[in-house]
Design a protein around this motif. Structure first.
Motif, PDB file in Angstrom:
ATOM      1  N   ASP A 164      52.531  39.916  17.847  1.00 25.28           N
ATOM      2  CA  ASP A 164      53.251  40.077  16.594  1.00 25.28           C
ATOM      3  C   ASP A 164      54.378  39.078  16.570  1.00 25.28           C
ATOM      4  O   ASP A 164      55.255  39.107  17.432  1.00 25.28           O
ATOM      5  N   ILE A 165      54.348  38.193  15.583  1.00 25.75           N
ATOM      6  CA  ILE A 165      55.356  37.148  15.578  1.00 25.75           C
ATOM      7  C   ILE A 165      56.179  37.159  14.314  1.00 25.75           C
ATOM      8  O   ILE A 165      55.785  37.711  13.290  1.00 25.75           O
ATOM      9  N   LEU A 166      57.326  36.522  14.428  1.00 30.10           N
ATOM     10  CA  LEU A 166      58.187  36.346  13.287  1.00 30.10           C
ATOM     11  C   LEU A 166      58.414  34.846  13.170  1.00 30.10           C
ATOM     12  O   LEU A 166      58.706  34.180  14.156  1.00 30.10           O
ATOM     13  N   THR A 167      58.205  34.318  11.968  1.00 34.60           N
ATOM     14  CA  THR A 167      58.350  32.871  11.837  1.00 34.60           C
ATOM     15  C   THR A 167      59.508  32.546  10.913  1.00 34.60           C
ATOM     16  O   THR A 167      59.758  33.251   9.950  1.00 34.60           O
ATOM     17  N   THR A 168      60.189  31.472  11.216  1.00 33.57           N
ATOM     18  CA  THR A 168      61.331  31.107  10.385  1.00 33.57           C
ATOM     19  C   THR A 168      60.858  30.205   9.244  1.00 33.57           C
ATOM     20  O   THR A 168      59.765  29.654   9.285  1.00 33.57           O
ATOM     21  N   TYR A 169      61.698  30.062   8.254  1.00 26.46           N
ATOM     22  CA  TYR A 169      61.360  29.274   7.066  1.00 26.46           C
ATOM     23  C   TYR A 169      61.013  27.838   7.490  1.00 26.46           C
ATOM     24  O   TYR A 169      61.729  27.238   8.278  1.00 26.46           O
ATOM     25  N   PRO A 170      59.894  27.302   6.993  1.00 24.56           N
ATOM     26  CA  PRO A 170      59.496  25.966   7.445  1.00 24.56           C
ATOM     27  C   PRO A 170      60.469  24.886   6.998  1.00 24.56           C
ATOM     28  O   PRO A 170      61.077  24.981   5.939  1.00 24.56           O
ATOM     29  N   SER A 171      60.609  23.881   7.835  1.00 24.95           N
ATOM     30  CA  SER A 171      61.543  22.806   7.517  1.00 24.95           C
ATOM     31  C   SER A 171      60.914  21.455   7.830  1.00 24.95           C
ATOM     32  O   SER A 171      60.102  21.336   8.740  1.00 24.95           O
ATOM     33  N   VAL A 172      61.317  20.449   7.062  1.00 23.57           N
ATOM     34  CA  VAL A 172      60.911  19.086   7.394  1.00 23.57           C
ATOM     35  C   VAL A 172      62.001  18.499   8.292  1.00 23.57           C
ATOM     36  O   VAL A 172      62.968  19.182   8.614  1.00 23.57           O
ATOM     37  N   VAL A 173      61.859  17.255   8.714  1.00 26.69           N
ATOM     38  CA  VAL A 173      62.872  16.654   9.578  1.00 26.69           C
ATOM     39  C   VAL A 173      63.869  15.859   8.720  1.00 26.69           C
ATOM     40  O   VAL A 173      63.493  14.894   8.058  1.00 26.69           O
TER      41      VAL A 173
END
Ligand code: GTP
Length: 599
Positions: free
Chosen positions: A365-374
């Motif tokens: 079970d995972i929690l992912t953070t908001y995706p980001s570019v560089v």
């Protein structure tokens, strides 16, 4: 089978134009698999692939075909390629293992954005292209229009096109014969020194790393000592063989073959896709062309929902990375989330697939953070930082300016939707540089976008506006300074790091509102009131509250139906398991997933 009678080819096509179905037919007609075994789409072996209908990994298969014209057997090596934009690097590395390609075009859809970009890629690799106009069994098929497009857009002579239907088995023999006639046999290196290109690898818990290779010169067999050129590590070969379509051990692999090599490689991180295998002593020192550094475009943090599962997550991510070297990982930790990983992906679809595999195949079970570019952050001190994690953005007072990555996008769309599309493009802060007409119905748009804007839902919106007829492809196009701010989401005054994102100032407020609205819908009521806020620095730009209620879920069941009561309690427990607690507030896992899709 001598080198002159070997052909290495792949199939390139836009998503859903019928690569997999056609590949299956080729396997069937060459007797590589019998029909009953043709478990609907042999080459797409991962469940997830089958469900989503996209091919993720390149699978090589060796077929033997009796060519009636010269009554000889030929060895045909097919290397499957994915069709989605996120995976174009995999297309590229498959191409370097081939001399030719079938260019499959859906006769009802015509040429699409990826058809064009794949043709450019194939031409860069000097491949011979055999155009196949597929799905001609469909009543709406318009092969004449596709032929015209072939000539006008791609400058490919239309009379070379084969009309086919993978589904109905039309044109299959013609395709096989065209492969033999038009695609050249592999070139030989006169020195006979071992040179093999690693174009993919998978990890097997018993056999270790299995290398997918294309032999360019010399031979390789069991017991030999080999060297990997880029890492300078040497190994002993344990087994070599071909895919038929399952792994079949062979005495040796020789120039022109595509197959696999198992050496005693236990650690997959020692392998670089695109690397050259040679002899340990007396081998070559110049690598084969075909190596392309993979550049991840999207980053996200992945944390175990339950911090005691960190080791399990670590294990799962490492295993996943073995079979998908395009993921980059580094360990990171956060005050609120504990220990986890920062992962880099090729694109959003790639990210979603990885996250789903972690959940499904590895049961974490995972929690992912908001995706980001560089982002490139220029500090007043003159220093330049690369930031792929909003929480790592330095204090705004130290920042001179921030630059964001751009992409050049290539859209093929129906002309009747231009008005709506232009609106979408400007909403996404894009600009349209040139417009070309393709034929009476379709136009090509060359646009420039901030990558960040097209990440989340651009493709979906494009599809919905164009009723599925529009398509796009993109490539990186440098950086541009932009008015960017960090948006924080606060729950009862506490910033939730996983929900922070970097956005254009003009969009901060609407994004903030949308996120807290989603949270409001997803966070259950607690015993106390919960304040949800969106903020830029110390400035609150949006706010919602969740009122307090009692928590006794069984209170509603009057009378004494004990089983019902137990069920409710179990349900509550189940629901609880998938929550992450921030301060005193439980946020359900699915709230994070929902927010990823918020635009
Ligand atoms: P990706 O792996 O997602 O790129 O797709 P693909 O190009 O491998 O396409 P696939 O073979 O999965 O086919 C896509 C859809 O088109 C499926 O629903 C097939 O049943 C259908 N299809 C494929 N070939 C034909 C054909 O010759 N005729 C018809 N009528 N349908 C076809």
């Amino acid at each position: 089978i001598p080198r002159e009678r070997i052909r290495n080819f792949c199939i390139i096509a836009h998503v859903d134009h019928g690569k997999t179905t056609l590949s299956d037919r080729l396997l069937q007609i060459t007797g590589t698999v019998v029909e009953s075994k043709l478990q609907n789409q042999m080459l797409d072996s991962m469940d997830l692939e089958r469900e989503r209908g996209i091919t993720i990994k390149a699978h090589p298969v060796t077929m033997t075909y009796f060519y009636p014209k010269d009554k000889q057997y030929y060895q045909l090596n097919l290397i499957d390629t994915p069709g989605h934009v996120d995976f174009s690097y995999e297309v590229s590395r498959s191409l370097s293992a081939c001399e030719g390609a079938l260019l499959v075009i859906d006769a009802t859809q015509g040429i699409q954005a990826q058809t064009v970009s794949n043709v450019f890629l194939a031409e860069k690799h000097n491949l011979v292209l055999i155009p196949v106009i597929n799905k001609i069994d469909l009543p709406t098929a318009n092969p004449e229009l596709v032929k015209k497009q072939l000539e006008e857009i791609l400058a490919i002579p239309a009379d070379t096109a084969i009309l086919a239907s993978g589904k109905e088995g039309i044109g299959i023999d013609e395709i096989l014969q065209a492969i033999i006639r038009h695609i050249p046999p592999p070139q030989a290196f006169p020195d006979q020194i071992l040179r093999a290109l690693i174009f993919d690898s998978v990890y097997d818990p018993f056999k270790g790393v299995i290398l997918y290779v294309r032999m360019f010169s010399g031979k390789i067999k069991k017991g030999e000592k080999i060297l990997l050129l880029s890492t300078k590590k040497s190994y002993e070969v344990k087994e070599v063989g071909i895919f038929n379509p399952k792994m079949v051990p062979e005495e040796e692999l020789y120039e022109g073959n595509s197959g696999y090599v198992i050496a005693n490689i236990k650690d997959p991180s020692e392998i670089k896709i695109g690397d050259t295998i040679t002899w340990e002593t007396g081998g070559t020192t110049s690598p084969l062309p075909g190596f392309q550094e993979i550049v991840p475009m999207v980053f996200s943090g992945i944390y175990p929902l339950n911090s005691s599962e960190f080791e399990k997550l670590k294990n799962a991510i490492q295993k996943l990375q073995i079979n998908d070297p395009a993921i980059t990982i580094s360990q990171e930790s956060s005050v609120a989330l504990g220990s986890g990983f920062r992962c880099g992906f090729l694109g959003l679809l790639h990210m979603e697939i990885v996250q789903e595999r972690l959940r499904r195949e590895y049961g974490v079970d995972i929690l992912t953070t908001y995706p980001s570019v560089v982002y490139k952050v220029y500090l007043r001190s003159g220093e330049i930082l690369e930031v792929d994690n909003p929480s790592k953005l330095p204090d705004p007072s130290t920042i001179e300016h921030i630059a964001e990555p751009l992409v050049k996008a290539y859209l093929i769309v129906p002309s009747e939707n231009i008005g709506e599309l232009m609106q979408l493009i400007s909403e996404k802060r894009g600009s349209c540089e040139t417009t070309e007409t393709l034929d009476q119905n379709m136009v090509i748009l060359h646009c420039l976008f901030p990558l960040n804007e097209i990440l989340v839902d651009f493709n979906d919106k494009l599809k919905s506006i164009t009723h599925g007829y529009g398509s796009m492809d993109y490539k990186p196009a440098g950086y541009r300074i932009s008015d960017l701010v960090k948006l924080d989401i606060l729950v009862n005054g506490e910033p939730i790091e996983a929900l922070s994102c970097i956005v254009h100032a003009s969009k901060a407020e609407s994004r903030g509102r949308a996120i807290i609205q989603k949270l409001k819908e997803r966070i259950p009521r607690h015993l106390f009131k919960i304040a949800l806020q969106a903020a830029i620095g110390s400035k609150i730009i949006a706010r919602e509250d969740i009122g307090a209620i009692g928590k006794n879920v069984t209170a509603k069941c009057y009378g004494g139906d004990i089983t019902r009561k137990r069920k409710l309690l179990e349900k509550q427990k189940e629901g609880k398991k998938r929550m992450k607690t921030f301060g005193k507030v439980d946020i359900p896992q699915e709230a994070f997933l929902e927010i990823l899709k918020t635009d």
